[in-house]
Design a protein around this motif. Structure first.
Motif, PDB file in Angstrom:
ATOM      1  N   GLN A 109       0.803  -1.219   0.000  1.00  0.00           N
ATOM      2  CA  GLN A 109       0.000   0.000   0.000  1.00  0.00           C
ATOM      3  C   GLN A 109       0.840   1.274   0.000  1.00  0.00           C
ATOM      4  O   GLN A 109       0.283   2.375  -0.082  1.00  0.00           O
ATOM      5  CB  GLN A 109      -0.984  -0.012   1.165  1.00  0.00           C
ATOM      6  CG  GLN A 109      -0.385   0.053   2.537  1.00  0.00           C
ATOM      7  CD  GLN A 109      -1.416  -0.224   3.636  1.00  0.00           C
ATOM      8  OE1 GLN A 109      -2.333  -1.025   3.469  1.00  0.00           O
ATOM      9  NE2 GLN A 109      -1.279   0.448   4.760  1.00  0.00           N
ATOM     10  N   GLU A 117       2.920   3.125  -5.689  1.00  0.00           N
ATOM     11  CA  GLU A 117       2.007   3.872  -6.556  1.00  0.00           C
ATOM     12  C   GLU A 117       1.044   2.934  -7.265  1.00  0.00           C
ATOM     13  O   GLU A 117      -0.104   3.295  -7.527  1.00  0.00           O
ATOM     14  CB  GLU A 117       2.808   4.674  -7.593  1.00  0.00           C
ATOM     15  CG  GLU A 117       3.550   5.853  -6.998  1.00  0.00           C
ATOM     16  CD  GLU A 117       2.615   6.836  -6.289  1.00  0.00           C
ATOM     17  OE1 GLU A 117       1.522   7.115  -6.846  1.00  0.00           O
ATOM     18  OE2 GLU A 117       2.958   7.305  -5.192  1.00  0.00           O
ATOM     19  N   GLU A 118       1.498   1.720  -7.602  1.00  0.00           N
ATOM     20  CA  GLU A 118       0.638   0.751  -8.278  1.00  0.00           C
ATOM     21  C   GLU A 118      -0.571   0.401  -7.415  1.00  0.00           C
ATOM     22  O   GLU A 118      -1.705   0.374  -7.889  1.00  0.00           O
ATOM     23  CB  GLU A 118       1.437  -0.523  -8.589  1.00  0.00           C
ATOM     24  CG  GLU A 118       0.616  -1.597  -9.289  1.00  0.00           C
ATOM     25  CD  GLU A 118       1.399  -2.873  -9.532  1.00  0.00           C
ATOM     26  OE1 GLU A 118       0.804  -3.833 -10.059  1.00  0.00           O
ATOM     27  OE2 GLU A 118       2.601  -2.900  -9.189  1.00  0.00           O
ATOM     28  N   TRP A 119      -0.321   0.152  -6.115  1.00  0.00           N
ATOM     29  CA  TRP A 119      -1.432  -0.195  -5.222  1.00  0.00           C
ATOM     30  C   TRP A 119      -2.370   1.003  -5.050  1.00  0.00           C
ATOM     31  O   TRP A 119      -3.591   0.848  -5.043  1.00  0.00           O
ATOM     32  CB  TRP A 119      -0.893  -0.634  -3.863  1.00  0.00           C
ATOM     33  CG  TRP A 119      -1.948  -1.234  -2.978  1.00  0.00           C
ATOM     34  CD1 TRP A 119      -2.282  -2.548  -2.863  1.00  0.00           C
ATOM     35  CD2 TRP A 119      -2.828  -0.514  -2.083  1.00  0.00           C
ATOM     36  NE1 TRP A 119      -3.309  -2.692  -1.957  1.00  0.00           N
ATOM     37  CE2 TRP A 119      -3.674  -1.471  -1.464  1.00  0.00           C
ATOM     38  CE3 TRP A 119      -2.978   0.831  -1.748  1.00  0.00           C
ATOM     39  CZ2 TRP A 119      -4.641  -1.125  -0.530  1.00  0.00           C
ATOM     40  CZ3 TRP A 119      -3.958   1.183  -0.824  1.00  0.00           C
ATOM     41  CH2 TRP A 119      -4.777   0.216  -0.228  1.00  0.00           C
ATOM     42  N   LYS A 120      -1.800   2.182  -4.919  1.00  0.00           N
ATOM     43  CA  LYS A 120      -2.617   3.377  -4.732  1.00  0.00           C
ATOM     44  C   LYS A 120      -3.522   3.619  -5.944  1.00  0.00           C
ATOM     45  O   LYS A 120      -4.671   4.045  -5.796  1.00  0.00           O
ATOM     46  CB  LYS A 120      -1.722   4.594  -4.488  1.00  0.00           C
ATOM     47  CG  LYS A 120      -0.986   4.548  -3.156  1.00  0.00           C
ATOM     48  CD  LYS A 120      -0.034   5.718  -3.007  1.00  0.00           C
ATOM     49  CE  LYS A 120       0.741   5.644  -1.700  1.00  0.00           C
ATOM     50  NZ  LYS A 120       1.711   6.753  -1.556  1.00  0.00           N
ATOM     51  N   LYS A 121      -3.022   3.336  -7.148  1.00  0.00           N
ATOM     52  CA  LYS A 121      -3.840   3.501  -8.350  1.00  0.00           C
ATOM     53  C   LYS A 121      -4.966   2.474  -8.375  1.00  0.00           C
ATOM     54  O   LYS A 121      -6.092   2.780  -8.801  1.00  0.00           O
ATOM     55  CB  LYS A 121      -2.962   3.380  -9.594  1.00  0.00           C
ATOM     56  CG  LYS A 121      -2.046   4.572  -9.814  1.00  0.00           C
ATOM     57  CD  LYS A 121      -1.203   4.399 -11.063  1.00  0.00           C
ATOM     58  CE  LYS A 121      -0.294   5.614 -11.266  1.00  0.00           C
ATOM     59  NZ  LYS A 121       0.565   5.460 -12.475  1.00  0.00           N
ATOM     60  N   ARG A 122      -4.660   1.253  -7.939  1.00  0.00           N
ATOM     61  CA  ARG A 122      -5.702   0.230  -7.857  1.00  0.00           C
ATOM     62  C   ARG A 122      -6.799   0.663  -6.895  1.00  0.00           C
ATOM     63  O   ARG A 122      -7.983   0.478  -7.160  1.00  0.00           O
ATOM     64  CB  ARG A 122      -5.104  -1.105  -7.373  1.00  0.00           C
ATOM     65  CG  ARG A 122      -4.361  -1.920  -8.392  1.00  0.00           C
ATOM     66  CD  ARG A 122      -3.825  -3.195  -7.746  1.00  0.00           C
ATOM     67  NE  ARG A 122      -4.915  -4.034  -7.246  1.00  0.00           N
ATOM     68  CZ  ARG A 122      -4.759  -4.962  -6.298  1.00  0.00           C
ATOM     69  NH1 ARG A 122      -3.574  -5.126  -5.720  1.00  0.00           N
ATOM     70  NH2 ARG A 122      -5.779  -5.700  -5.918  1.00  0.00           N
ATOM     71  N   TYR A 123      -6.380   1.253  -5.786  1.00  0.00           N
ATOM     72  CA  TYR A 123      -7.343   1.617  -4.746  1.00  0.00           C
ATOM     73  C   TYR A 123      -8.125   2.876  -5.101  1.00  0.00           C
ATOM     74  O   TYR A 123      -9.112   3.196  -4.435  1.00  0.00           O
ATOM     75  CB  TYR A 123      -6.629   1.796  -3.404  1.00  0.00           C
ATOM     76  CG  TYR A 123      -7.561   1.848  -2.223  1.00  0.00           C
ATOM     77  CD1 TYR A 123      -8.412   0.782  -1.943  1.00  0.00           C
ATOM     78  CD2 TYR A 123      -7.602   2.967  -1.388  1.00  0.00           C
ATOM     79  CE1 TYR A 123      -9.281   0.838  -0.866  1.00  0.00           C
ATOM     80  CE2 TYR A 123      -8.468   3.018  -0.305  1.00  0.00           C
ATOM     81  CZ  TYR A 123      -9.309   1.946  -0.055  1.00  0.00           C
ATOM     82  OH  TYR A 123     -10.179   1.997   1.010  1.00  0.00           O
ATOM     83  N   ASP A 124      -7.733   3.575  -6.149  1.00  0.00           N
ATOM     84  CA  ASP A 124      -8.477   4.764  -6.585  1.00  0.00           C
ATOM     85  C   ASP A 124      -9.932   4.430  -6.907  1.00  0.00           C
ATOM     86  O   ASP A 124     -10.804   5.305  -6.837  1.00  0.00           O
ATOM     87  CB  ASP A 124      -7.818   5.385  -7.820  1.00  0.00           C
ATOM     88  CG  ASP A 124      -6.599   6.232  -7.466  1.00  0.00           C
ATOM     89  OD1 ASP A 124      -6.417   6.530  -6.272  1.00  0.00           O
ATOM     90  OD2 ASP A 124      -5.833   6.575  -8.383  1.00  0.00           O
TER      91      ASP A 124
END
Length: 236
Positions: A157, A160-167
């Motif tokens: 978390q 940046e990849e996880w944050k984009k998924r969580y968008d």
């Protein structure tokens, strides 16, 4: 749609929601939730029993609330699960590992380091404030599978990849906001859980109809509200 008493916490509903979706064969591959619905146990159960990736943030890796400044959090320690032993950043090994349970029944392991090792450690100020005279630094660990998935999620978390998924969660929050503003769903007009649940179902149905209408009529999305203070700042 699930309606509960106000005293029921979000974490109590995660598994019940998945069981309900499974019974209707509507389980998603990925379920985006807020932090209130996520624990290490929920992530493991959703994955192993339902094949669902429970997407949501877990709590940070922290130390005792009374520990000031920089400190060694749990991730700084190396865990040897087979030998039931933990090694600290300075190389000292734990001398006690006991299996316990919370009052709720959740299993955990309580680990202690020798007070003599911690007292002489040059990095003690960054590690422990223990003054009981019996133990040095202590750690509390979840069962291995949960502890490892918790550590993995904490690393993920931050990317940046996880944050984009969580968008995608923003869409859920938008739906909740729309339900509150258009239907007043946070206030029941009825007495009793069954009638309140029926009102919640009707509110959810109304939101679906509103959204279908907006899609068919190509109604543009509403603009993000700008507060009075923000407008003054933009004008300046």
């Amino acid at each position: 749609m699930a309606t509960t008493d106000a005293t029921v916490t979000d974490t109590e509903m995660t598994e019940k929601i998945h069981q309900g979706l499974a019974a209707r064969e509507l389980l998603p591959g990925e379920h985006a939730v807020d932090a209130g619905y996520v624990t290490a146990a929920h992530i493991v159960t959703a994955r192993d029993e339902h094949g669902v990736d429970l997407l949501g943030p877990v709590g940070p890796d922290t130390c005792h609330a009374n520990h000031p400044g920089e400190h060694f959090a749990q991730s700084a320690f190396t865990i040897d699960w087979e030998r039931r032993q933990v090694t600290c950043p300075q190389g000292a090994t734990s001398i006690s590992w006991s299996d316990q349970r919370k009052a709720s029944g959740t299993p955990l392991a309580r680990i202690h380091f020798a007070v003599t090792d911690c007292a002489a450690c040059p990095l003690r100020a960054k590690c422990t404030t223990a003054t009981n005279g019996k133990w040095g630094r202590s750690l509390t660990l979840l069962p291995r599978e949960q502890q490892e998935v918790l550590a993995q999620r904490r690393e993920e978390q931050q990317t940046e990849e996880w944050k984009k998924r969580y968008d995608i969660r923003a869409g859920v929050e938008g739906t909740i906001s729309q339900a509150v503003r258009r239907t007043g769903i946070r206030h029941t007009r009825c007495i009793g859980l069954a009638k309140t649940h029926l009102g919640n179902v009707l509110a959810a149905t109304a939101i679906n109809i509103i959204r279908f209408d907006a899609w068919f009529t190509e109604t543009p999305l509403g603009q993000t509200r700008t507060s009075h203070l923000a407008r003054l700042e933009l004008a300046a």
